[in-house]
Write an enzyme that holds these catalytic residues in place. Structure first.
Site, PDB file in Angstrom:
ATOM      1  N   ASP A 133       0.878  -1.154   0.000  1.00  0.00           N
ATOM      2  CA  ASP A 133       0.000   0.000   0.000  1.00  0.00           C
ATOM      3  C   ASP A 133       0.927   1.218   0.000  1.00  0.00           C
ATOM      4  O   ASP A 133       2.121   1.104   0.297  1.00  0.00           O
ATOM      5  CB  ASP A 133      -0.881  -0.026   1.253  1.00  0.00           C
TER       6      ASP A 133
ATOM      7  N   ASP B 112       0.245   5.196   1.036  1.00  0.00           N
ATOM      8  CA  ASP B 112       0.214   6.096   2.196  1.00  0.00           C
ATOM      9  C   ASP B 112       0.209   5.307   3.506  1.00  0.00           C
ATOM     10  O   ASP B 112      -0.647   4.444   3.711  1.00  0.00           O
ATOM     11  CB  ASP B 112      -1.047   6.965   2.162  1.00  0.00           C
TER      12      ASP B 112
END
Length: 221
Positions: free
Chosen positions: A13, A15
């Protein structure tokens, strides 16, 4: 962790997992509040919700939901501010560059699967010098369903040329772990990310949990 010593690929992922985008989210939200004659909010009050995107920023900053009057104006203004300085203060998490170098040395491709639109994610990856290193970048623009649907993870594995069952997905949100499970991948939840209740990570049913980037590196080696 239920994994082979060396996965065929590692997907991250963005952020709160691979990079620390919180400083730019905090800066933009407080700048927008300043434009509306409001005092700055404490950084930690904003940071824990960064993984929930601009909608969460407008909720925190102005108490507005999408159905409220004035929401769209502030949502658009926030995104415009963010796009103008998408990588002003954003960096890789400490130790992450060394982890990526280890993967690259072992010829383990790594990629990014994010709910962040390509409008922001692509220039951010370029600004951080990751464009040539990243095997694939999958954003909502590339698929019909967002995480926790597994479509984006399947597409990432297809582009890299690996079996999802031999890949690992790393994330800081419950939807990341759910998406990984839905794709039949092995999952690692990172507690150092943008998490409102760190103790809740234990309930996400990830194959492993990393409290720090150093922990993550150990799990992946």
């Amino acid at each position: 962790m239920k994994t082979d010593p060396q996965p065929s690929a590692v997907l991250f992922d963005l952020d709160g997992t691979l990079i620390d985008t919180a400083p730019d989210f905090i800066r933009c939200l407080n700048l927008l509040r300043q434009q509306h004659s409001l005092a700055a909010l404490p950084a930690e009050h904003i940071r824990c919700s960064v993984s929930n995107g601009a909608r969460a920023m407008v909720r925190i900053g102005f108490g507005l939901e999408p159905e409220h009057e004035g929401y769209l104006e502030k949502h658009t203004a926030f995104l415009d501010l963010y796009e103008a300085g998408v990588a002003d203060e954003t960096t890789l998490f400490e130790g992450m560059d060394q982890l990526l170098e280890i993967l690259e040395t072992k010829a383990i491709p790594w990629g990014i699967v994010t709910n962040k639109p390509v409008r922001f994610a692509a220039p951010l990856i370029v600004a951080l010098g990751l464009e040539e290193r990243c095997a694939t970048l999958i954003c909502p623009d590339h698929v019909s369903e967002r995480k926790p649907h597994p479509e984006a993870l399947f597409l990432a594995c297809q582009r890299i040329g690996v079996d999802p069952a031999r890949a690992v997905y790393v994330g800081d949100h419950e939807r990341d772990i759910e998406a990984g499970r839905n794709a039949g991948m092995r999952t690692i939840a990172v507690r150092y990310g943008y998490i409102e209740q760190p103790e809740s990570v234990d309930l996400w049913q990830a194959d492993a949990i990393a409290d720090t980037v150093a922990d993550l590196a150990k799990l992946l080696q």
